[in-house]
Design a protein around this motif. Sequence first.
Motif, PDB file in Angstrom:
ATOM      1  N   UNK A   1       0.851  -1.185   0.000  1.00 33.41           N
ATOM      2  CA  UNK A   1       0.000   0.000   0.000  1.00 33.41           C
ATOM      3  C   UNK A   1       0.890   1.238   0.000  1.00 33.41           C
ATOM      4  N   UNK A   2       0.793   2.041  -1.052  1.00 35.74           N
ATOM      5  CA  UNK A   2       1.582   3.265  -1.180  1.00 35.74           C
ATOM      6  C   UNK A   2       0.625   4.444  -1.131  1.00 35.74           C
ATOM      7  N   UNK A   3       0.819   5.343  -0.174  1.00 35.05           N
ATOM      8  CA  UNK A   3      -0.121   6.442   0.070  1.00 35.05           C
ATOM      9  C   UNK A   3       0.612   7.768  -0.008  1.00 35.05           C
ATOM     10  N   UNK A   4       0.063   8.708  -0.772  1.00 40.42           N
ATOM     11  CA  UNK A   4       0.591  10.066  -0.803  1.00 40.42           C
ATOM     12  C   UNK A   4      -0.387  10.981  -0.087  1.00 40.42           C
ATOM     13  N   UNK A   5       0.154  11.909   0.689  1.00 40.95           N
ATOM     14  CA  UNK A   5      -0.659  12.925   1.353  1.00 40.95           C
ATOM     15  C   UNK A   5      -0.188  14.295   0.881  1.00 40.95           C
ATOM     16  N   UNK A   6      -0.709  15.310   1.510  1.00 46.37           N
ATOM     17  CA  UNK A   6      -0.362  16.676   1.117  1.00 46.37           C
ATOM     18  C   UNK A   6       1.125  16.962   1.276  1.00 46.37           C
ATOM     19  N   UNK A   7       1.779  16.289   2.232  1.00 46.48           N
ATOM     20  CA  UNK A   7       3.183  16.596   2.496  1.00 46.48           C
ATOM     21  C   UNK A   7       4.057  15.369   2.711  1.00 46.48           C
TER      22      UNK A   7
END
Length: 397
Positions: A365-371
């Motif tokens: 699971x690869x997750x990108x957020x705002x920062x």
Amino acid sequence: DTIRLATESNLLGVHISYKNGIKRVSSETIRSNFICIGHSQWDNDHNASVYLNPSRLPVESDEPTLSRPLDRDDADASVVSNSVPTANASVVSTKSLGTEPSSKSNASSLNTESKSKEKEAPSEPEKMDGRLVLRTPEAEYTAILTGFRPLCPCLACWGDLSMGVWLGSADDSQLRLYMPNTANGTLDLVMSLPSEVLAFKTPVLAIDFASTNSLEVLAAACQDGTIQLITWKGDAFEELGSYQVIVDGPILTVRVQESLGTLNVFVGSLCGYVCLLSRTESQAPNQWDSPKMIVDGLRNQAIESADSVVVVNSYDNIVAVGTHGGRCILYTRIHNRYFKVWECQLPYSVHGILVQKDDSERLVLLVTTRRSLHLFLKTKGKDLSKGNDLESQKTFS
């Protein structure tokens, strides 16, 4: 098997793939006055990006805007329509309504001001400036976008030879299709579908496409909760079918997936829920099952309102959900019902989720957020269907 990051610096894109760990594959730059606001990838060799010049954006008006996620009770089209003004909407400031000069002095001062404004006749604002870029192994194609703010590009390949980029807009309700012109290296705006199929009342906020052995499927979701599912065969849009359903919106994310002969469309709403629309091969192209709820009532306790679902992705029988409040949740399907098996609270709003299996068949699971960027791996020897956790492998801030 790749995920793309976009930043507001001169380095606008970084391609990242997961194989025996994370590594940077390539990067790209464009003129410093542009920012990348959307990306779509068909495979490792074909991708599209849309860029916008922020200095050309229209000046904000005094109109009310959508400042918080709507609850289910107040998420109707009349309220939602204020959040994104259309190109034809006239903007009237309430400060100028019902104000009359109370005396001659006030009237003269107003006249003086109006005359001074006439002398200072401001120049017309520059048109909005955007770029749509399609990259293939053979060439790169570009379209210049003016007059609207592009949203949610979706690169699609269908039939034997057809390729195009579907594009939404924040300023009107049009769904545009750009196709490459090999003669001059541009992307041309084309109208390949009947206008009644593409008749939307509010901006299209999410688009996804899937090509199956029997059908091509395009899903478009709108600000007022309208979901339009368009199917066809071949390069020339043969046997065109269309199905429309309206749910509580705005709809911020949509995902099309084929699994064992069944087409699934996952829909995430700003109202804090995820629903599913399905059809089997035995059903007609314009026949779909009614929406089924996967998760409902997601709440953001910090703001005491719905926790908006901003991204949905799926792999096999796993559905991954990311919210504005920073929650990342996994659901698994058991006997046609979905159950929560894992959840993680991240420090920032989730922007993107990639879920797949690595070479050893371990869930990734690869997750990108705002920062930040987060990588989670399934713990060895544990079964997600029994509610066991994933382990956090790496975090990049």
